[in-house]
Design a protein around this motif. Structure first.
Motif, PDB file in Angstrom:
ATOM      1  N   ARG A   1      -3.497 -15.827  15.597  1.00 12.71           N
ATOM      2  CA  ARG A   1      -2.281 -16.388  14.791  1.00 12.71           C
ATOM      3  C   ARG A   1      -1.493 -15.296  14.199  1.00 12.71           C
ATOM      4  N   ILE A   2      -1.801 -14.223  14.123  1.00 15.04           N
ATOM      5  CA  ILE A   2      -0.959 -12.976  13.936  1.00 15.04           C
ATOM      6  C   ILE A   2      -0.983 -11.877  14.660  1.00 15.04           C
ATOM      7  N   LEU A   3       0.125 -10.981  14.779  1.00 14.83           N
ATOM      8  CA  LEU A   3       0.211 -10.258  15.862  1.00 14.83           C
ATOM      9  C   LEU A   3      -0.542  -8.813  15.043  1.00 14.83           C
ATOM     10  N   GLY A   4      -0.741  -7.820  15.875  1.00 14.34           N
ATOM     11  CA  GLY A   4      -1.400  -6.480  15.155  1.00 14.34           C
ATOM     12  C   GLY A   4      -0.350  -5.931  14.166  1.00 14.34           C
ATOM     13  N   ALA A   5       0.722  -6.031  14.319  1.00 14.60           N
ATOM     14  CA  ALA A   5       1.981  -5.613  13.355  1.00 14.60           C
ATOM     15  C   ALA A   5       1.548  -6.436  12.037  1.00 14.60           C
ATOM     16  N   HIS A   6       1.569  -7.510  12.055  1.00 19.54           N
ATOM     17  CA  HIS A   6       1.313  -8.204  10.879  1.00 19.54           C
ATOM     18  C   HIS A   6      -0.020  -7.886  10.367  1.00 19.54           C
ATOM     19  N   GLY A   7      -0.880  -7.772  11.101  1.00 16.99           N
ATOM     20  CA  GLY A   7      -2.192  -7.244  10.661  1.00 16.99           C
ATOM     21  C   GLY A   7      -2.290  -6.069   9.923  1.00 16.99           C
ATOM     22  N   LYS A   8      -1.816  -5.152  10.460  1.00 16.80           N
ATOM     23  CA  LYS A   8      -1.381  -3.787   9.943  1.00 16.80           C
ATOM     24  C   LYS A   8      -0.729  -3.854   8.657  1.00 16.80           C
ATOM     25  N   TYR A   9       0.324  -4.664   8.293  1.00 18.03           N
ATOM     26  CA  TYR A   9       1.135  -5.050   7.123  1.00 18.03           C
ATOM     27  C   TYR A   9       0.024  -5.365   5.960  1.00 18.03           C
ATOM     28  N   LEU A  10      -0.648  -6.392   6.356  1.00 17.37           N
ATOM     29  CA  LEU A  10      -1.438  -7.099   5.542  1.00 17.37           C
ATOM     30  C   LEU A  10      -2.782  -6.142   4.894  1.00 17.37           C
ATOM     31  N   LEU A  11      -3.247  -5.252   5.988  1.00 25.07           N
ATOM     32  CA  LEU A  11      -4.264  -4.662   5.630  1.00 25.07           C
ATOM     33  C   LEU A  11      -3.823  -3.399   4.576  1.00 25.07           C
ATOM     34  N   LEU A  12      -2.755  -2.908   4.851  1.00 24.63           N
ATOM     35  CA  LEU A  12      -2.223  -1.691   4.144  1.00 24.63           C
ATOM     36  C   LEU A  12      -1.913  -2.429   2.853  1.00 24.63           C
ATOM     37  N   PHE A  13      -1.103  -3.340   2.618  1.00 22.19           N
ATOM     38  CA  PHE A  13      -1.017  -4.050   1.343  1.00 22.19           C
ATOM     39  C   PHE A  13      -2.048  -4.275   0.636  1.00 22.19           C
ATOM     40  N   ALA A  14      -3.113  -4.910   1.172  1.00 16.98           N
ATOM     41  CA  ALA A  14      -4.327  -5.216   0.355  1.00 16.98           C
ATOM     42  C   ALA A  14      -5.045  -3.925   0.055  1.00 16.98           C
ATOM     43  N   MET A  15      -4.800  -2.960   0.772  1.00 11.79           N
ATOM     44  CA  MET A  15      -5.516  -1.657   0.347  1.00 11.79           C
ATOM     45  C   MET A  15      -4.865  -1.224  -0.923  1.00 11.79           C
ATOM     46  N   ASN A  16      -3.462  -1.156  -0.760  1.00 15.48           N
ATOM     47  CA  ASN A  16      -2.568  -0.846  -2.062  1.00 15.48           C
ATOM     48  C   ASN A  16      -2.941  -1.501  -3.242  1.00 15.48           C
ATOM     49  N   ASN A  17      -3.325  -2.713  -3.323  1.00 15.14           N
ATOM     50  CA  ASN A  17      -3.656  -3.665  -4.387  1.00 15.14           C
ATOM     51  C   ASN A  17      -5.071  -3.173  -4.944  1.00 15.14           C
ATOM     52  N   LEU A  18      -5.732  -2.808  -3.910  1.00 17.33           N
ATOM     53  CA  LEU A  18      -7.309  -2.255  -4.150  1.00 17.33           C
ATOM     54  C   LEU A  18      -6.988  -1.233  -4.985  1.00 17.33           C
ATOM     55  N   ALA A  19      -6.328  -0.161  -4.483  1.00 11.79           N
ATOM     56  CA  ALA A  19      -6.120   1.216  -5.360  1.00 11.79           C
ATOM     57  C   ALA A  19      -5.599   1.023  -6.632  1.00 11.79           C
ATOM     58  N   ILE A  20      -4.727   0.160  -6.675  1.00 16.34           N
ATOM     59  CA  ILE A  20      -3.996  -0.224  -8.204  1.00 16.34           C
ATOM     60  C   ILE A  20      -5.158  -0.589  -9.055  1.00 16.34           C
ATOM     61  N   THR A  21      -6.086  -1.658  -8.415  1.00 14.69           N
ATOM     62  CA  THR A  21      -7.112  -2.285  -9.313  1.00 14.69           C
ATOM     63  C   THR A  21      -8.009  -1.103  -9.834  1.00 14.69           C
ATOM     64  N   TYR A  22      -8.320  -0.110  -8.694  1.00 14.28           N
ATOM     65  CA  TYR A  22      -9.334   0.725  -9.310  1.00 14.28           C
ATOM     66  C   TYR A  22      -8.681   1.956  -9.975  1.00 14.28           C
ATOM     67  N   MET A  23      -7.295   1.957 -10.110  1.00 12.09           N
ATOM     68  CA  MET A  23      -6.697   2.917 -11.260  1.00 12.09           C
ATOM     69  C   MET A  23      -6.594   2.182 -12.405  1.00 12.09           C
ATOM     70  N   VAL A  24      -6.571   1.058 -12.535  1.00 17.01           N
ATOM     71  CA  VAL A  24      -6.654   0.127 -13.786  1.00 17.01           C
ATOM     72  C   VAL A  24      -8.146   0.239 -14.383  1.00 17.01           C
ATOM     73  N   ALA A  25      -9.065   0.055 -13.442  1.00 14.13           N
ATOM     74  CA  ALA A  25     -10.674   0.181 -13.677  1.00 14.13           C
ATOM     75  C   ALA A  25     -10.958   1.456 -14.367  1.00 14.13           C
ATOM     76  N   ALA A  26     -10.411   2.512 -13.826  1.00 14.08           N
ATOM     77  CA  ALA A  26     -10.670   3.986 -14.121  1.00 14.08           C
ATOM     78  C   ALA A  26     -10.395   4.087 -15.596  1.00 14.08           C
ATOM     79  N   LEU A  27      -8.975   3.591 -15.844  1.00 11.07           N
ATOM     80  CA  LEU A  27      -8.725   3.734 -17.195  1.00 11.07           C
ATOM     81  C   LEU A  27      -9.548   2.976 -18.499  1.00 11.07           C
ATOM     82  N   VAL A  28      -9.835   1.714 -17.853  1.00 12.57           N
ATOM     83  CA  VAL A  28     -10.613   0.914 -18.614  1.00 12.57           C
ATOM     84  C   VAL A  28     -12.155   1.479 -18.860  1.00 12.57           C
ATOM     85  N   ASP A  29     -12.455   2.057 -17.987  1.00 14.28           N
ATOM     86  CA  ASP A  29     -13.947   2.705 -18.164  1.00 14.28           C
ATOM     87  C   ASP A  29     -13.901   3.960 -19.113  1.00 14.28           C
ATOM     88  N   PHE A  30     -12.771   4.725 -18.740  1.00 11.83           N
ATOM     89  CA  PHE A  30     -12.735   6.088 -19.638  1.00 11.83           C
ATOM     90  C   PHE A  30     -12.594   5.398 -21.149  1.00 11.83           C
TER      91      PHE A  30
END
Length: 306
Positions: free
Chosen positions: A160-189
């Motif tokens: 349903r999607i190509l490898g190029a679209h899969g790469k974009y979605l994967l890296l975009f989701a990982m970017n959101n995950l990194a931002i979420t854990y950055m916020v979580a680190a500040l909250v935990d501190f």
């Protein structure tokens, strides 16, 4: 061999016979080319720098065909190729299942004393018995990440999607995950500092910071060094979780699932690289065969006057 020049050239002067087109009538070659420098109307904007109007098969300009062939030879992104292959898609599925196992572990922690903020110097809940928000964030991130990976695996598997679209979605989701854990680190501190009597060995946000940094590094690898992304992301995850399973005292079922999935995450990138080497060798053999055939064929090309 020469016929009247086409109206596109509007050339004057005699048209020489080309020895390279001795079988023009047999194979449909159009070799009616004017001598170099005698054309009154040239169209350089439609041609590459070293090639003027071609002499090839009638109705199929060689210039356009060469450009299309050159575009087809451009190598695809290694990560796109991996996501389009069976081994790369298997990595996504195994990664998703392993992440879901850890989501269940985080859910279990929310039911026990681990859900409270720890004291700074001991692995026990602080007397305030305050909910540690990073536990909730860990659980939500693991559940969302596992379902996203399963969804991405299904979309790629069903074409349903190509490898190029899969790469974009994967890296975009990982970017959101990194931002979420950055916020979580500040909250935990902040929680450890304000609600647990200070930041200590058992109450800090360093774990979230490590996850954020590793995820950000993986994103950079996917953007700039995609050929090693599978080894860094999937292989690194497998090696880390394998060490975790051997070090932690967990139920046998959990350890078995984590160890099996970790070994698969280590092996699948190796399969991808073996497939890439085999495809490269096959491509080299095909190029050699094509070169031998081209040496036997006859093609006329007019070079632009220097």
């Amino acid at each position: 061999h020469g016929s009247a020049p086409s109206s596109e050239h509007q050339c004057s002067g005699p048209i020489p016979s080309s020895p390279a087109c001795s079988h023009a009538g047999a194979e449909g070659w159009d070799c009616s080319l004017p001598p170099k420098g005698q054309c009154s109307q040239q169209r350089p904007e439609q041609l590459p720098a070293a090639v003027d109007e071609p002499c090839g098969r009638t109705g199929a300009p060689i210039t356009a065909r060469l450009r299309g062939y050159a575009n087809s030879l451009k190598p695809r992104d290694a990560l796109e190729t991996a996501l389009s292959s069976d081994a790369g898609q298997a990595c996504l599925m195994v990664f998703a299942l392993q992440t879901f196992v850890f989501a269940c572990i985080h859910m279990h922690q929310l039911l026990g004393s681990e859900r409270f903020v720890n004291a700074p110097g001991r692995p026990l809940p602080h007397e305030s018995m305050t909910l540690r928000w990073v536990r909730v964030i860990d659980c939500l991130c693991s559940v969302c990440w596992s379902f996203f990976l399963l969804w991405l695996f299904r979309q790629l598997r069903q074409k349903r999607i190509l490898g190029a679209h899969g790469k974009y979605l994967l890296l975009f989701a990982m970017n959101n995950l990194a931002i979420t854990y950055m916020v979580a680190a500040l909250v935990d501190f902040g929680q450890c500092h304000l609600q647990a009597g200070g930041i200590g060995r058992h109450c800090n946000g360093y774990n979230c910071m490590q996850i954020m940094l590793v995820t950000a590094l993986t994103i950079l690898v996917g953007e700039y060094q995609p050929q090693v992304f599978c080894a860094v992301c999937f292989g690194g995850q497998g090696a880390y979780r394998l060490l975790w399973a051997l070090r932690e005292n967990r139920p046998l079922v959990v350890q078995s699932i984590v160890c099996t999935s970790s070994i698969l995450l280590i092996l699948f990138p190796l399969v991808l690289y073996v497939e890439e080497i085999m495809h490269w060798q096959i491509g080299l053999s095909k190029c050699d065969t094509t070169a031998d055939e081209d040496n036997e064929s006859k093609t006329c090309v007019v070079l632009r006057k220097a």
